[in-house]
Design a protein around this motif. Sequence first.
Motif, short mmCIF file in Angstrom:
data_model
loop_
_atom_site.label_atom_id
_atom_site.label_comp_id
_atom_site.label_asym_id
_atom_site.label_seq_id
_atom_site.Cartn_x
_atom_site.Cartn_y
_atom_site.Cartn_z
N GLU A 91 45.66 -42.39 84.01
CA GLU A 91 45.52 -41.03 83.51
C GLU A 91 44.16 -40.92 82.82
O GLU A 91 43.71 -41.88 82.17
N PRO A 92 43.49 -39.78 82.92
CA PRO A 92 42.12 -39.69 82.42
C PRO A 92 41.99 -39.76 80.90
O PRO A 92 41.00 -40.27 80.38
N ASP A 93 42.98 -39.25 80.16
CA ASP A 93 42.80 -39.14 78.71
C ASP A 93 43.90 -39.82 77.90
O ASP A 93 43.94 -39.68 76.68
N ARG A 94 44.81 -40.54 78.54
CA ARG A 94 45.93 -41.11 77.80
C ARG A 94 46.39 -42.42 78.45
O ARG A 94 46.37 -42.57 79.67
N LEU A 95 46.81 -43.36 77.62
CA LEU A 95 47.35 -44.63 78.08
C LEU A 95 48.73 -44.80 77.44
O LEU A 95 48.86 -44.81 76.21
N THR A 96 49.75 -44.93 78.28
CA THR A 96 51.12 -45.14 77.79
C THR A 96 51.58 -46.52 78.21
O THR A 96 51.54 -46.87 79.39
N VAL B 111 57.54 -47.58 72.84
CA VAL B 111 56.54 -46.85 73.64
C VAL B 111 55.27 -46.71 72.82
O VAL B 111 55.30 -46.19 71.69
N LEU B 112 54.15 -47.20 73.36
CA LEU B 112 52.85 -47.11 72.69
C LEU B 112 51.99 -46.11 73.45
O LEU B 112 51.74 -46.28 74.66
N SER B 113 51.56 -45.06 72.77
CA SER B 113 50.75 -44.03 73.40
C SER B 113 49.37 -44.02 72.75
O SER B 113 49.26 -43.92 71.51
N PHE B 114 48.33 -44.12 73.57
CA PHE B 114 46.95 -44.18 73.07
C PHE B 114 46.14 -43.00 73.60
O PHE B 114 46.26 -42.62 74.77
N ARG B 115 45.32 -42.45 72.71
CA ARG B 115 44.33 -41.44 73.13
C ARG B 115 43.08 -42.19 73.60
O ARG B 115 42.63 -43.14 72.95
N LEU B 116 42.54 -41.74 74.71
CA LEU B 116 41.36 -42.40 75.29
C LEU B 116 40.13 -41.52 75.10
O LEU B 116 40.18 -40.30 75.32
N SER B 117 39.05 -42.16 74.70
CA SER B 117 37.78 -41.43 74.56
C SER B 117 37.08 -41.27 75.91
O SER B 117 36.26 -40.38 76.10
N SER B 118 37.43 -42.16 76.86
CA SER B 118 36.85 -42.09 78.20
C SER B 118 37.84 -42.72 79.17
O SER B 118 38.78 -43.41 78.77
N ALA B 119 37.62 -42.45 80.44
CA ALA B 119 38.53 -42.98 81.45
C ALA B 119 38.48 -44.51 81.45
O ALA B 119 37.42 -45.12 81.30
#
Length: 541
Positions: free
Chosen positions: A224-229, A297-305
């Motif tokens: 996913e472009p903006d999120r890592l689950t 469940v660990l959800s991360f916001r991504l600054s870049s792909a």
Amino acid sequence: MTIQYFVLTTLDPIVVSESNATVNNQMSLDFIPGSALLGALAGRLYRELSDEQSWALFHSGAWRFGPCYPLQDNRLALPVPLSWHHQKHAPVVAPQTSQFAEHITNHAHTGFVREANTQYVQMRADYVTAGAQRIRVSRGQNTKTALSAQTGKVAPGQLFTYGHIDPGQQFVGFVAMDPQNTELQQRVTNALNGEFRIGRARSNEYGRVRIQTIEYALPEVSDEPDRLTLWCLSDCAFVDAQGMYHVMPCGEDIHPQLKGASLDTRHSFIRAHTLSRFNQKRGGFDSEQRVITRGSVLSFRLSSAVPRQVLHEISQNGIGTDKQFGQGWVMVNPAWATQSNPCREAVFCCDDIPTCGAQSLSAEAIRNLSTPLIDWLRAQGTREQQLRERAMWVREQVTTLLTYYRQARSYNHVLPSYQAGPSQNQWRRIADLLNHASDDWFERAFGRDGVADKDSDHICKASNDDYGWGIRWQGVDGFTHFAEASKSLFCNADGSAIELVLARQLLEQICRYELATPGGLKDMKALLDKQKAQSNEEVTQ
């Protein structure tokens, strides 16, 4: 990493306790931890390997022994994500099925909106397949007692209980191998096939399993472009710069190239527990560790792909520390993470597990197993079933007899202070006859067909006993009396006499109370209700 999957079949009850404590009753885990397989494989290979190979396989942490999760109908089941919630008091599964209900919601999805005036309950148990089917591992308990070494008799106050995983179930596990050591890979793969003993109490009829390696691989991860689950499929442990365990990982704790990623605490669902592993070298427990519980469940916001190669490394290598014990196994961006209602579509991408090479025990195969012990147990089960059926038949006959007594009293308007119908002593005469009876007990009790009472010396005579055997009432098929109605209770459908053992059981029940009185009828009715409730409880267990 080179990952070798295998199917594990439980042949005996498996004792894998939630705690290593030696006191109190221990509950069983509902999966087989990777440390159990590591110990079993070490017991088989340790003496055959060189010091260098033993270190690489069992101590370096380069090899990972994953947990074994249930397999049903060739489908792998994984821990239910902690971000899943169901509405309070609403059914978790669809009626008469094992499918999770469609109203279950995924609170880790960024588009999820809580409904007003709705209470949600977090789902913290069970397993789920790719088709949203709920799977539960069958478990049981056995209570035993210790024997005194001095007397050889039961030691007082030494009861203990083992919780265990029931036999006849299948699980899927894996070993993540060092790709550079091909020789050791082959030796481990060969050693994995066969029978092992795992868990506790291995010398006391517990712990036998059969393992068969299979060719299998989990599908590639999606990005996913903006999120890592990350879906934690096993416990995960993280250590900070000061060497302390913590449960709030940053992006760099997951992978060195995720420095710009930040944990989204709003859409992450983390539960934690503490553990202390026993260190055999030091003869004591290691420092207490606080780890993230499987299902979190660990959800991360991504600054870049994130490059796909990074996601692949996370999926293959795992995250955190102590991965050799099976910790750190995660699924990257599972399919349910993009759904507010995860059970309406595929939960995660997973092909069916090929079990053709594994020796599975079907229900029919288990029924056809034959050993002296199994044959004896089957005979015992058949005997118990026969005893339950006889007890049920006796209750039905006594219930019918109570109906006769009530109809006779009602039709003849007998006052409560008077007796009506055969007395307890009259029934005991028949019981005494059966205790010393020959093959003609039925005729001596109820007479021969076509022979008048005055010409016979049988017990149940309607003549000259107007309020005992001869009391009459209007039945379904016309007028009848107690001698005739009672005779029908001791007859088969073809008119022949019932078995002597059944007749004795029936009379034993009838003679308990004085049924010719209203008080005796009431007491007998209470007894029948109690026996029926106990029988239903035994069947349920």
